[in-house]
Motif scaffolding. Structure first.
Motif, PDB file in Angstrom:
ATOM      1  N   GLY A  77     -10.283   1.090  -1.489  1.00  0.00           N
ATOM      2  CA  GLY A  77      -9.673   0.100  -2.384  1.00  0.00           C
ATOM      3  C   GLY A  77      -8.853   0.761  -3.477  1.00  0.00           C
ATOM      4  N   GLY A  78      -9.330   1.890  -3.985  1.00  0.00           N
ATOM      5  CA  GLY A  78      -8.567   2.629  -4.988  1.00  0.00           C
ATOM      6  C   GLY A  78      -7.263   3.155  -4.434  1.00  0.00           C
ATOM      7  N   VAL A  79      -7.303   3.636  -3.196  1.00  0.00           N
ATOM      8  CA  VAL A  79      -6.081   4.128  -2.554  1.00  0.00           C
ATOM      9  C   VAL A  79      -5.117   2.972  -2.327  1.00  0.00           C
ATOM     10  CG1 VAL A  79      -5.159   5.055  -0.385  1.00  0.00           C
ATOM     11  CG2 VAL A  79      -7.074   6.181  -1.512  1.00  0.00           C
ATOM     12  N   PHE A  80      -5.622   1.848  -1.869  1.00  0.00           N
ATOM     13  CA  PHE A  80      -4.757   0.684  -1.646  1.00  0.00           C
ATOM     14  C   PHE A  80      -4.131   0.227  -2.966  1.00  0.00           C
ATOM     15  CE2 PHE A  80      -6.352  -1.235   2.619  1.00  0.00           C
ATOM     16  CZ  PHE A  80      -6.190   0.002   3.221  1.00  0.00           C
ATOM     17  N   GLY A  81      -4.887   0.306  -4.040  1.00  0.00           N
ATOM     18  CA  GLY A  81      -4.377  -0.085  -5.351  1.00  0.00           C
ATOM     19  C   GLY A  81      -3.335   0.872  -5.895  1.00  0.00           C
ATOM     20  N   ARG A  82      -3.399   2.137  -5.491  1.00  0.00           N
ATOM     21  CA  ARG A  82      -2.435   3.143  -5.952  1.00  0.00           C
ATOM     22  C   ARG A  82      -1.445   3.513  -4.853  1.00  0.00           C
ATOM     23  NH1 ARG A  82      -4.401   7.967  -6.877  1.00  0.00           N
ATOM     24  NH2 ARG A  82      -6.188   7.701  -5.541  1.00  0.00           N
ATOM     25  N   TRP A  83      -1.170   2.604  -3.950  1.00  0.00           N
ATOM     26  CA  TRP A  83      -0.320   2.862  -2.787  1.00  0.00           C
ATOM     27  C   TRP A  83       1.027   3.447  -3.197  1.00  0.00           C
ATOM     28  CZ3 TRP A  83      -1.043   3.536   2.134  1.00  0.00           C
ATOM     29  CH2 TRP A  83      -0.003   3.393   3.031  1.00  0.00           C
ATOM     30  N   GLY A  84       1.636   2.904  -4.225  1.00  0.00           N
ATOM     31  CA  GLY A  84       2.939   3.396  -4.684  1.00  0.00           C
ATOM     32  C   GLY A  84       2.894   4.841  -5.152  1.00  0.00           C
ATOM     33  N   GLU A  85       1.828   5.246  -5.820  1.00  0.00           N
ATOM     34  CA  GLU A  85       1.686   6.627  -6.277  1.00  0.00           C
ATOM     35  C   GLU A  85       1.490   7.580  -5.101  1.00  0.00           C
ATOM     36  OE1 GLU A  85      -1.486   7.080  -9.099  1.00  0.00           O
ATOM     37  OE2 GLU A  85      -1.038   5.126  -9.989  1.00  0.00           O
ATOM     38  N   ILE A  86       0.800   7.127  -4.083  1.00  0.00           N
ATOM     39  CA  ILE A  86       0.442   7.999  -2.968  1.00  0.00           C
ATOM     40  C   ILE A  86       1.600   8.195  -2.000  1.00  0.00           C
ATOM     41  CG2 ILE A  86      -1.096   8.207  -0.969  1.00  0.00           C
ATOM     42  CD1 ILE A  86      -3.208   6.800  -2.739  1.00  0.00           C
ATOM     43  N   VAL A  87       2.291   7.108  -1.640  1.00  0.00           N
ATOM     44  CA  VAL A  87       3.355   7.218  -0.632  1.00  0.00           C
ATOM     45  C   VAL A  87       4.738   7.290  -1.244  1.00  0.00           C
ATOM     46  CG1 VAL A  87       1.970   6.040   1.095  1.00  0.00           C
ATOM     47  CG2 VAL A  87       3.579   4.719  -0.268  1.00  0.00           C
ATOM     48  N   GLU A 102     -12.832   1.759  10.619  1.00  0.00           N
ATOM     49  CA  GLU A 102     -13.218   2.851  11.512  1.00  0.00           C
ATOM     50  C   GLU A 102     -12.150   3.930  11.632  1.00  0.00           C
ATOM     51  OE1 GLU A 102     -14.446   1.160  15.211  1.00  0.00           O
ATOM     52  OE2 GLU A 102     -15.988  -0.063  14.269  1.00  0.00           O
ATOM     53  N   GLY A 103     -11.665   4.400  10.498  1.00  0.00           N
ATOM     54  CA  GLY A 103     -10.723   5.513  10.489  1.00  0.00           C
ATOM     55  C   GLY A 103      -9.275   5.128  10.731  1.00  0.00           C
ATOM     56  N   GLU A 104      -8.985   3.852  10.878  1.00  0.00           N
ATOM     57  CA  GLU A 104      -7.612   3.413  11.143  1.00  0.00           C
ATOM     58  C   GLU A 104      -7.098   2.577   9.977  1.00  0.00           C
ATOM     59  OE1 GLU A 104      -5.693   1.818  15.037  1.00  0.00           O
ATOM     60  OE2 GLU A 104      -6.559   0.104  13.975  1.00  0.00           O
ATOM     61  N   VAL A 105      -5.960   2.996   9.430  1.00  0.00           N
ATOM     62  CA  VAL A 105      -5.301   2.248   8.368  1.00  0.00           C
ATOM     63  C   VAL A 105      -4.177   1.444   9.001  1.00  0.00           C
ATOM     64  CG1 VAL A 105      -3.928   2.407   6.259  1.00  0.00           C
ATOM     65  CG2 VAL A 105      -5.842   3.964   6.617  1.00  0.00           C
ATOM     66  N   VAL A 106      -4.155   0.149   8.725  1.00  0.00           N
ATOM     67  CA  VAL A 106      -3.091  -0.721   9.223  1.00  0.00           C
ATOM     68  C   VAL A 106      -2.108  -0.932   8.081  1.00  0.00           C
ATOM     69  CG1 VAL A 106      -2.504  -2.974  10.170  1.00  0.00           C
ATOM     70  CG2 VAL A 106      -4.629  -1.843  10.848  1.00  0.00           C
ATOM     71  N   VAL A 118       7.781   4.551   9.033  1.00  0.00           N
ATOM     72  CA  VAL A 118       6.362   4.818   8.781  1.00  0.00           C
ATOM     73  C   VAL A 118       5.710   5.439  10.013  1.00  0.00           C
ATOM     74  CG1 VAL A 118       4.126   3.768   8.233  1.00  0.00           C
ATOM     75  CG2 VAL A 118       6.166   3.029   7.033  1.00  0.00           C
ATOM     76  N   ARG A 119       6.109   5.001  11.202  1.00  0.00           N
ATOM     77  CA  ARG A 119       5.561   5.615  12.420  1.00  0.00           C
ATOM     78  C   ARG A 119       5.926   7.096  12.490  1.00  0.00           C
ATOM     79  NH1 ARG A 119       7.388   0.542  14.735  1.00  0.00           N
ATOM     80  NH2 ARG A 119       5.545  -0.761  14.969  1.00  0.00           N
ATOM     81  N   PRO A 123       1.789  11.177  10.683  1.00  0.00           N
ATOM     82  CA  PRO A 123       0.958  12.372  10.487  1.00  0.00           C
ATOM     83  C   PRO A 123       0.904  12.826   9.026  1.00  0.00           C
ATOM     84  CG  PRO A 123       2.425  12.659  12.368  1.00  0.00           C
ATOM     85  CD  PRO A 123       2.844  11.408  11.680  1.00  0.00           C
ATOM     86  N   THR A 124       2.023  12.747   8.330  1.00  0.00           N
ATOM     87  CA  THR A 124       2.046  13.120   6.915  1.00  0.00           C
ATOM     88  C   THR A 124       1.223  12.135   6.094  1.00  0.00           C
ATOM     89  OG1 THR A 124       4.264  13.990   7.231  1.00  0.00           O
ATOM     90  CG2 THR A 124       3.574  13.604   4.971  1.00  0.00           C
ATOM     91  N   LEU A 125       1.315  10.872   6.455  1.00  0.00           N
ATOM     92  CA  LEU A 125       0.561   9.841   5.754  1.00  0.00           C
ATOM     93  C   LEU A 125      -0.944  10.022   5.960  1.00  0.00           C
ATOM     94  CD1 LEU A 125       1.010   7.406   3.970  1.00  0.00           C
ATOM     95  CD2 LEU A 125       1.237   6.012   6.006  1.00  0.00           C
TER      96      LEU A 125
END
Length: 169
Positions: A77-87, A102-106, A118-119, A123-125
């Motif tokens: 949830g923290g990563v989703f909230g900071r999506w702009g900072e991360i990507v 289960e290890g998959e981000v949609v 994005v595809r 790998p970088t993501l």
């Protein structure tokens, strides 16, 4: 004008009464030999915290997350909230994370061009998300493009009732 009509006078009278009662309570305690402490109680070095002692809020939240097994969900949830900072702001303007199972981000993209981008960056993501969440947490990124259905094939059609001249000829 009565004193009740003036709120400032009423407040001043209440404060004076409170000071008087406090002074009286201190005097009574001094007579009994129970003077109030001047400094807060200090715990002896090495003494353990009692379960009833107040805890810092951050520590209490971390203990709750660990107890309930919500640590990973909170991190995601923290990563989703900071999506702009991360990507980055450009990618974040056209994509948003939808779920983590289960290890998959949609990730949903707002156009097919951004979905393709994005595809290519998957790998970088995955590497960047694992830096935030812990190694091996994210194994795959699945990308969804815009959710408009396929266009119907064939000529143009008008649906609805027939017009007045459709029965002629």
């Amino acid at each position: 004008m009565s004193a009740d009509a003036n709120p400032q006078a009423t407040a001043a009278r209440g404060a004076a009464l409170a000071r008087e009662k406090l002074a009286q309570a201190k005097a009574d305690a001094a007579k009994r030999g129970q003077l109030p402490r001047r400094e807060p109680r200090r715990r002896a070095p090495g003494a353990r915290r009692d379960a009833s002692d107040p805890q810092p809020f951050g520590r209490a939240i971390m203990e709750l997350l660990a107890f309930r097994g919500w640590e990973r969900s909170a991190a995601v949830g923290g990563v989703f909230g900071r999506w702009g900072e991360i990507v980055g702001v450009d990618l974040a303007a056209h994509t948003k994370p939808e779920s983590f199972v289960e290890g998959e981000v949609v990730v949903a993209a707002d156009s097919t061009a951004w979905a393709t981008q994005v595809r290519l960056l998957a790998p970088t993501l995955v590497r960047r998300l694992n830096e935030e969440l812990g190694e091996g947490t994210v194994q795959r990124v699945r990308v969804k493009g815009p959710q408009n259905g396929p266009r119907p094939s064939g000529g143009l059609r008008v649906t609805g009732s027939r017009g007045p001249r459709d029965t002629y000829g």
